[in-house]
Enzyme design. Sequence first.
Site, PDB file in Angstrom:
ATOM      1  N   ARG A  34       0.822  -1.214   0.000  1.00  0.00           N
ATOM      2  CA  ARG A  34       0.000   0.000   0.000  1.00  0.00           C
ATOM      3  C   ARG A  34       0.851   1.257   0.000  1.00  0.00           C
ATOM      4  O   ARG A  34       0.445   2.286  -0.563  1.00  0.00           O
ATOM      5  CB  ARG A  34      -0.943  -0.018   1.207  1.00  0.00           C
ATOM      6  CG  ARG A  34      -2.081  -1.023   1.049  1.00  0.00           C
ATOM      7  CD  ARG A  34      -2.988  -1.043   2.249  1.00  0.00           C
ATOM      8  NE  ARG A  34      -4.188  -1.830   1.971  1.00  0.00           N
ATOM      9  CZ  ARG A  34      -5.139  -2.067   2.860  1.00  0.00           C
ATOM     10  NH1 ARG A  34      -5.045  -1.565   4.080  1.00  0.00           N
ATOM     11  NH2 ARG A  34      -6.200  -2.788   2.531  1.00  0.00           N
ATOM     12  N   LYS A 196     -16.450 -16.529   5.660  1.00  0.00           N
ATOM     13  CA  LYS A 196     -17.885 -16.414   5.907  1.00  0.00           C
ATOM     14  C   LYS A 196     -18.681 -15.972   4.691  1.00  0.00           C
ATOM     15  O   LYS A 196     -18.306 -15.034   3.997  1.00  0.00           O
ATOM     16  CB  LYS A 196     -18.129 -15.407   7.043  1.00  0.00           C
ATOM     17  CG  LYS A 196     -17.546 -15.828   8.387  1.00  0.00           C
ATOM     18  CD  LYS A 196     -17.840 -14.760   9.430  1.00  0.00           C
ATOM     19  CE  LYS A 196     -17.310 -15.157  10.799  1.00  0.00           C
ATOM     20  NZ  LYS A 196     -17.593 -14.102  11.808  1.00  0.00           N
ATOM     21  N   GLY A 347      -7.426  -7.208   0.397  1.00  0.00           N
ATOM     22  CA  GLY A 347      -7.475  -7.997   1.626  1.00  0.00           C
ATOM     23  C   GLY A 347      -6.530  -9.182   1.612  1.00  0.00           C
ATOM     24  O   GLY A 347      -5.395  -9.110   1.128  1.00  0.00           O
ATOM     25  N   GLY A 370     -12.351  -4.181   1.653  1.00  0.00           N
ATOM     26  CA  GLY A 370     -13.729  -3.788   1.899  1.00  0.00           C
ATOM     27  C   GLY A 370     -14.261  -2.841   0.846  1.00  0.00           C
ATOM     28  O   GLY A 370     -15.413  -2.948   0.407  1.00  0.00           O
TER      29      GLY A 370
END
Length: 388
Positions: A34, A196, A347, A370
Site C-alpha cells: 500500500r 464467511k 485484503g 472492503g
Amino acid sequence: MQTLDQLNTQNKRVLVRVDYNVPIKGDTIQDDTRISASLPTLQKLLDGGASVVLMSHLGRPKGGPDPKYSLKPVAARLSELLGKPVKFIESLPSSPETLEAVQSLKAGEVALLENVRFEAGEEKNDAALNAALARLGDAFVLDAFGSAHRAHSSVSGVAGLLPHAGGLLLAQEVTALGKLLRGAAKPYVVIIGGAKVSDKLLVIENLLPSVDRMLIGGGMAYTFVKAQGGRIGKSIHEDDFLDKARELLGKYGSKIVLPTDTLAGDAFSNDANTRVVPTADIPDDWEGMDIGPDSQRAFAAALQGAKTVFWNGPMGVFEFEKFAGGTNAIAKAVADLQGAYTVIGGGDSVSAINKSGQAERVSHISTGGGASLELLEGKELPGVVAMG
C-alpha cells in the site's frame, strides 16, 4: 470524479489521504504494497512543485493515542521508497503544533501525520475535526481507495472544505473495478473464498446474474455444502445462512462450482494431521482446511477460456503452509491465463497472491478489500462521491 490533472497544486501545500494501514510487527513493516502504491501520486505532486502532507489510519485504536498504532515506522519506510526525507509529525493531526509544523514545509518536502484515528472525531466525520484538518492544506487529494468506503473526516469530510481531486491510485482502482461491473468480457469467472458467506453475500448476489461461473472455496464453501445436506464435520459454517445458500443454489446452481474434495485437519494448526476426504463427507472430529487436489484441478479447468476473472478470498487457511496449496494453485491458474483481464480483490487475496509469487502476472491488484467488495456490491463509495 475530479482528477489530479484538474487540480492546481503548484506551490500549494497538498493534503493527501493515503492508505498506509499496513501490517507491522514491532517496528518492521511486513508488506509495503500500500505504501508503494501511493508513490506515483506523491511523485506527480512533488514534480509539480507541491509540498505534501500525508494522513492515514493504522489499525483500530480507540479514539486516542496508542503507541502500537503509531505511523512512525511507515515514515521511515516511505522515506526509503521515495528516496527523500519524510518528516514525521508526532502531535495529533488537529493540534496547533501540527499546523505549525506543516506550515514550515517547502515545495518538494513531505510530512506524514500521526494516525488520524487517534482523533476521537475521525470516524464520526466530526465537523470541527474536518475544519482542523482542512487548515493543514491548500488542496486535498484522496488516494486511499482502501478507505474510500468510509464517510470519515479524513476521507470525505475534509473534501467539502478544500479544492479536491482523486489521486492516481484512486482513479486506477475505480477504472479497474468498474470494468467488472460494466461490460465485462465473457466468459466471466468469479472466485470467492474466505471464511464467511455473510461477509460476501451482497457481492455474490450482485455478481451471480452477470457471471458465467462462480467458484466458491474457503470456509464459506462449507455453508453451501451443508445446505445441500453434506456432512462437514467441525468445518466453519454459518447456520443462519443455510436458507440463503439453498436459494442461491436453486437459482444459480448451474453457475456455482463448489469443491468436491477437501484437505481436512484434525486440529486448527499447521501441525495437524491431514487427510483428503469428500467435501460432503468430512468426519465428525475433522475440519476442512483447504480445497483438495481434485478441486484444485476442477477450479483451474473452470477458469480456462475466461476473458474476465475476479478473485477475492483464499481457498483455505493459507496462513498455515500445510494448507496453502489450494490458494497457490488458484493463484497460478489465474496468472497463467492468456488474454484475460484478471483482478485480485484486496485484503487476504493480496497477501495470497504475493506469497504465491504470481503478483506480477495479473492485470490489477486492488489495495482495498472492503472498498472493492462494496463497489462490486453496487454501492456508492463516500470517498469517491466526495471527489465529484
